[in-house]
Design an enzyme around this catalytic site. Sequence first.
Site, short mmCIF file in Angstrom:
data_model
loop_
_atom_site.label_atom_id
_atom_site.label_comp_id
_atom_site.label_asym_id
_atom_site.label_seq_id
_atom_site.Cartn_x
_atom_site.Cartn_y
_atom_site.Cartn_z
N MET A 30 39.19 39.20 39.53
CA MET A 30 38.04 38.87 40.37
C MET A 30 38.30 37.51 41.05
O MET A 30 37.36 36.83 41.47
CB MET A 30 36.76 38.84 39.54
CG MET A 30 36.46 40.22 38.95
SD MET A 30 34.73 40.50 38.59
CE MET A 30 34.42 39.28 37.37
N HIS A 37 45.59 34.45 34.44
CA HIS A 37 45.97 35.49 35.42
C HIS A 37 47.46 35.40 35.75
O HIS A 37 48.14 36.41 35.88
CB HIS A 37 45.19 35.32 36.72
CG HIS A 37 43.70 35.45 36.59
ND1 HIS A 37 42.85 34.37 36.68
CD2 HIS A 37 42.92 36.53 36.37
CE1 HIS A 37 41.60 34.79 36.54
NE2 HIS A 37 41.61 36.08 36.34
N LEU A 184 41.39 30.03 28.66
CA LEU A 184 41.24 29.94 30.11
C LEU A 184 40.29 31.02 30.60
O LEU A 184 40.35 32.16 30.17
CB LEU A 184 42.60 30.08 30.80
CG LEU A 184 43.57 28.94 30.57
CD1 LEU A 184 44.79 29.09 31.45
CD2 LEU A 184 42.92 27.59 30.86
O1 PAF Z 1 38.48 41.15 33.89
C1 PAF Z 1 38.11 41.08 35.08
O2 PAF Z 1 38.35 40.10 35.78
C2 PAF Z 1 37.31 42.23 35.66
O3 PAF Z 1 36.45 42.79 34.73
C3 PAF Z 1 38.19 43.32 36.31
C4 PAF Z 1 39.06 44.02 35.28
C5 PAF Z 1 39.08 42.69 37.38
C6 PAF Z 1 37.32 44.39 36.97
O4 PAF Z 1 36.52 43.82 37.96
#
Ligand code: PAF
Length: 286
Positions: A30, A37, A184
């Site tokens: 998101m 990430h 994080l």
């Molecule tokens: O973990 C997240 O950031 C969200 O739940 C995802 C998997 C991108 C779905 O919107």
Amino acid sequence: MKLIHAIKELREELQRAEAAGKTVGLVPTMGALHAGHASLVARSVKENDVTVVSVFVNPTQFNDKEDLAKYPRTLEADCALLEKMGTTVVFAPSVEEIYPEPDTRVFSFAPLDTVMEGKYRPGHFNGVAQIVSKLFEMVCPDRAYFGEKDFQQLAIIRALVKQQGYAIDIVGCPIVREADGLALSSRNARLSVEERERALGISRTLFASREFAKEHSLVDTKVFVENAIAKADGLRLEYFEVVDGNTLQPVAAWDDADFIVGCITVFCGEVRLIDNIKYKEPGKEL
Ligand code: PAF
């Protein structure tokens, strides 16, 4: 790296990759990207020819309008990081592109989705399943990468893949923590300096509980965590559950399962933070 907003363009790009026999890794996000990430992206880049990172703040998984409105949106900075990491495609669609009509699909992952986040955020996992299933069908990845910080989400995504029969390998990646232990999260950006210090109480308590657990019962360990958070300034416990890591159902004793995880959600001021800790994992000394 290509920044794509339209599904049609994404499909054309990926059809070329598929025709060339390339493997595709998907990292759904998101946005408001951080080192957590980045660890997923690095793993995908290493394991696939093509890495697609989706950046989409999915409205259907928010049960609180204010939380959705306040969710950080930093596409430019996200793209700069993703380009450096060797991402092939950033897919950043609009809400209208993803949901030209309301998504009325209803998923059930019971009993995985009836506890913890599922109990406190009704509809949340249905929204997650809606967006993740759409992304899986648009991208058709060989592998998709999710963080273990959202432990329950990872279990539900694995269940989604089984239910829908997707031929996608789900890769769970370990929690990434700051040097001082804070897990994080994109939500950390909303913490004031003082709240950031207080939020440390969450990971510190979880780590201390793993030591405590070596000499005490599961029930006493649960009370240890609940009391520590109750005593900490500026933290409010929503839940702490000690669960079987496969079924996500609460366990009462350390011998009840061979994979046991403590999952916690705490409000630090107005910011809702989640974290978890493994107490037992097959084949691992914790
Ligand atoms: O973990 C997240 O950031 C969200 O739940 C995802 C998997 C991108 C779905 O919107």
